[in-house]
Design a protein around this motif. Structure first.
Motif, PDB file in Angstrom:
ATOM      1  N   ARG A  65       0.684  -1.343   0.162  1.00 42.36           N
ATOM      2  CA  ARG A  65      -0.079   0.077   0.087  1.00 42.36           C
ATOM      3  C   ARG A  65       0.897   1.172  -0.062  1.00 42.36           C
ATOM      4  O   ARG A  65       0.581   2.179   0.685  1.00 42.36           O
ATOM      5  CB  ARG A  65      -0.917   0.202   1.114  1.00 42.36           C
ATOM      6  CG  ARG A  65      -1.914  -1.237   1.227  1.00 42.36           C
ATOM      7  CD  ARG A  65      -2.811  -1.403   2.139  1.00 42.36           C
ATOM      8  NE  ARG A  65      -3.304   0.072   2.682  1.00 42.36           N
ATOM      9  CZ  ARG A  65      -3.491   0.274   3.836  1.00 42.36           C
ATOM     10  NH1 ARG A  65      -3.494  -0.564   5.032  1.00 42.36           N
ATOM     11  NH2 ARG A  65      -3.836   1.079   4.412  1.00 42.36           N
ATOM     12  N   ILE A  66       1.753   1.431  -0.740  1.00 36.17           N
ATOM     13  CA  ILE A  66       2.715   2.528  -0.936  1.00 36.17           C
ATOM     14  C   ILE A  66       1.879   3.669  -1.317  1.00 36.17           C
ATOM     15  O   ILE A  66       2.482   4.883  -0.806  1.00 36.17           O
ATOM     16  CB  ILE A  66       3.822   2.260  -2.134  1.00 36.17           C
ATOM     17  CG1 ILE A  66       4.668   1.300  -1.821  1.00 36.17           C
ATOM     18  CG2 ILE A  66       4.629   3.308  -2.407  1.00 36.17           C
ATOM     19  CD1 ILE A  66       5.686   0.702  -2.874  1.00 36.17           C
ATOM     20  N   ASP A  67       0.742   3.691  -1.701  1.00 33.64           N
ATOM     21  CA  ASP A  67      -0.010   4.914  -2.160  1.00 33.64           C
ATOM     22  C   ASP A  67      -0.416   5.667  -0.709  1.00 33.64           C
ATOM     23  O   ASP A  67      -0.980   6.656  -0.795  1.00 33.64           O
ATOM     24  CB  ASP A  67      -1.315   4.621  -2.928  1.00 33.64           C
ATOM     25  CG  ASP A  67      -2.135   3.754  -2.500  1.00 33.64           C
ATOM     26  OD1 ASP A  67      -1.634   2.766  -1.572  1.00 33.64           O
ATOM     27  OD2 ASP A  67      -3.369   3.696  -2.479  1.00 33.64           O
ATOM     28  N   THR A  68      -0.398   5.088   0.513  1.00 33.55           N
ATOM     29  CA  THR A  68      -0.670   5.623   1.610  1.00 33.55           C
ATOM     30  C   THR A  68       0.492   6.346   2.475  1.00 33.55           C
ATOM     31  O   THR A  68       0.330   7.005   3.370  1.00 33.55           O
ATOM     32  CB  THR A  68      -1.083   4.395   2.653  1.00 33.55           C
ATOM     33  OG1 THR A  68      -0.020   3.612   2.938  1.00 33.55           O
ATOM     34  CG2 THR A  68      -2.431   3.745   2.204  1.00 33.55           C
ATOM     35  N   PHE A  69       1.773   6.347   1.824  1.00 34.53           N
ATOM     36  CA  PHE A  69       2.782   7.062   2.267  1.00 34.53           C
ATOM     37  C   PHE A  69       2.817   8.535   1.527  1.00 34.53           C
ATOM     38  O   PHE A  69       2.198   8.745   0.333  1.00 34.53           O
ATOM     39  CB  PHE A  69       4.218   6.210   1.901  1.00 34.53           C
ATOM     40  CG  PHE A  69       4.346   5.136   2.740  1.00 34.53           C
ATOM     41  CD1 PHE A  69       4.888   5.033   3.954  1.00 34.53           C
ATOM     42  CD2 PHE A  69       3.589   3.890   2.274  1.00 34.53           C
ATOM     43  CE1 PHE A  69       5.362   3.862   4.602  1.00 34.53           C
ATOM     44  CE2 PHE A  69       3.813   2.557   3.031  1.00 34.53           C
ATOM     45  CZ  PHE A  69       4.495   2.935   4.285  1.00 34.53           C
ATOM     46  N   PRO A  70       3.548   9.353   2.319  1.00 34.68           N
ATOM     47  CA  PRO A  70       3.685  10.741   1.500  1.00 34.68           C
ATOM     48  C   PRO A  70       4.337  10.860   0.270  1.00 34.68           C
ATOM     49  O   PRO A  70       4.908   9.619  -0.293  1.00 34.68           O
ATOM     50  CB  PRO A  70       4.485  11.463   2.447  1.00 34.68           C
ATOM     51  CG  PRO A  70       4.261  10.792   3.730  1.00 34.68           C
ATOM     52  CD  PRO A  70       3.911   9.282   3.449  1.00 34.68           C
ATOM     53  N   GLU A  71       4.076  11.546  -0.714  1.00 31.26           N
ATOM     54  CA  GLU A  71       4.498  11.230  -2.299  1.00 31.26           C
ATOM     55  C   GLU A  71       6.137  11.169  -2.177  1.00 31.26           C
ATOM     56  O   GLU A  71       6.498  10.454  -2.995  1.00 31.26           O
ATOM     57  CB  GLU A  71       4.149  12.559  -3.174  1.00 31.26           C
ATOM     58  CG  GLU A  71       3.901  12.444  -4.276  1.00 31.26           C
ATOM     59  CD  GLU A  71       3.299  13.606  -5.286  1.00 31.26           C
ATOM     60  OE1 GLU A  71       3.918  13.951  -6.205  1.00 31.26           O
ATOM     61  OE2 GLU A  71       2.252  13.893  -4.510  1.00 31.26           O
ATOM     62  N   ASP A  72       6.604  11.850  -1.510  1.00 33.90           N
ATOM     63  CA  ASP A  72       8.189  11.783  -1.598  1.00 33.90           C
ATOM     64  C   ASP A  72       8.617  10.420  -1.028  1.00 33.90           C
ATOM     65  O   ASP A  72       9.580   9.530  -1.565  1.00 33.90           O
ATOM     66  CB  ASP A  72       9.230  12.866  -0.868  1.00 33.90           C
ATOM     67  CG  ASP A  72       8.509  12.984   0.725  1.00 33.90           C
ATOM     68  OD1 ASP A  72       7.498  12.736   1.062  1.00 33.90           O
ATOM     69  OD2 ASP A  72       9.490  13.398   1.487  1.00 33.90           O
ATOM     70  N   GLU A  73       7.929   9.763  -0.153  1.00 30.41           N
ATOM     71  CA  GLU A  73       8.297   8.721   0.454  1.00 30.41           C
ATOM     72  C   GLU A  73       7.922   7.438  -0.518  1.00 30.41           C
ATOM     73  O   GLU A  73       8.459   6.343  -0.840  1.00 30.41           O
ATOM     74  CB  GLU A  73       7.789   8.440   1.802  1.00 30.41           C
ATOM     75  CG  GLU A  73       8.350   9.246   2.691  1.00 30.41           C
ATOM     76  CD  GLU A  73       7.886   8.780   4.292  1.00 30.41           C
ATOM     77  OE1 GLU A  73       6.768   8.200   4.271  1.00 30.41           O
ATOM     78  OE2 GLU A  73       8.238   9.480   5.266  1.00 30.41           O
ATOM     79  N   GLN A  74       6.703   7.684  -1.371  1.00 28.63           N
ATOM     80  CA  GLN A  74       6.353   6.660  -2.320  1.00 28.63           C
ATOM     81  C   GLN A  74       7.311   6.446  -3.392  1.00 28.63           C
ATOM     82  O   GLN A  74       7.506   5.271  -3.578  1.00 28.63           O
ATOM     83  CB  GLN A  74       5.062   7.168  -2.807  1.00 28.63           C
ATOM     84  CG  GLN A  74       3.912   7.286  -2.057  1.00 28.63           C
ATOM     85  CD  GLN A  74       2.571   7.647  -2.869  1.00 28.63           C
ATOM     86  OE1 GLN A  74       2.506   7.574  -4.075  1.00 28.63           O
ATOM     87  NE2 GLN A  74       1.681   8.643  -2.229  1.00 28.63           N
ATOM     88  N   LYS A  75       8.102   7.451  -3.636  1.00 25.34           N
ATOM     89  CA  LYS A  75       8.957   7.255  -4.700  1.00 25.34           C
ATOM     90  C   LYS A  75      10.100   6.477  -4.243  1.00 25.34           C
ATOM     91  O   LYS A  75      10.789   5.756  -4.987  1.00 25.34           O
ATOM     92  CB  LYS A  75       9.289   8.642  -5.385  1.00 25.34           C
ATOM     93  CG  LYS A  75      10.519   8.679  -6.484  1.00 25.34           C
ATOM     94  CD  LYS A  75      10.140   8.384  -7.772  1.00 25.34           C
ATOM     95  CE  LYS A  75      11.173   8.509  -8.666  1.00 25.34           C
ATOM     96  NZ  LYS A  75      11.061   7.180  -9.532  1.00 25.34           N
TER      97      LYS A  75
END
Length: 119
Positions: free
Chosen positions: A21-31
Motif C-alpha cells: 500500500r505504497i500509495d498511503t505514504f507521503p508522495e516523496d516517500e512513495q517514490k
C-alpha cells in the motif's frame, strides 16, 4: 517462455506493491520506497553485512512485505543520524532487516514467551 516469465515476474512485483500500500505514504516517500522495492526485486542478489541473499530468497521474503513493515523501515530511516553513502543499498537493507527483525523480536519478546510457557 521468457515473455511469460517476465509477465509473471511483473505480476508478482505488482502484488507486492499492492500489499505494501505504497500509495498511503507521503508522495516523496512513495517514490523512494518504490525505487528501493523495484531494485530489491530485480537485483541478482542483496548484500547485507557479510551475507549475500540470492534473488529467489529476496523475492520470496518480499512476498511477506506489508504496509506495517514499510512503516517500520521509514521510521528507522528517519531515526538515522549517520552519513549514508549508498542510499538505495541502505534502504533495501533496512526494509529486508525489518522483515527478519519482526520475527526475531516476536521470538524473544519476554511477554510473548511467558504466555507461550503457559500454553
Amino acid at each position: 517462455l521468457i515473455k511469460n516469465d517476465y509477465s509473471q515476474s511483473v505480476g508478482q512485483f505488482d502484488d507486492i506493491l499492492e500489499n505494501c500500500r505504497i500509495d498511503t505514504f507521503p508522495e516523496d516517500e512513495q517514490k523512494i520506497l518504490y525505487d528501493a522495492l523495484e531494485r530489491m526485486y530485480y537485483s541478482e542478489h542483496l548484500r547485507i553485512g557479510t551475507a549475500v541473499y540470492p534473488n529467489e530468497k529476496i523475492r520470496s521474503r518480499m512476498c511477506e512485505l506489508d504496509v506495517t513493515t514499510l512503516e517500520s523501515a521509514v521510521a528507522k530511516l528517519h531515526r538515522n543520524d549517520k552519513p549514508i553513502k549508498n542510499y538505495q543499498g541502505y534502504l533495501m537493507s533496512v526494509i529486508f532487516n525489518c522483515l527478519t527483525d519482526d520475527y526475531a523480536q516476536a521470538a524473544v519478546d519476554p511477554f510473548l514467551n511467558s504466555v507461550r510457557k503457559k500454553e
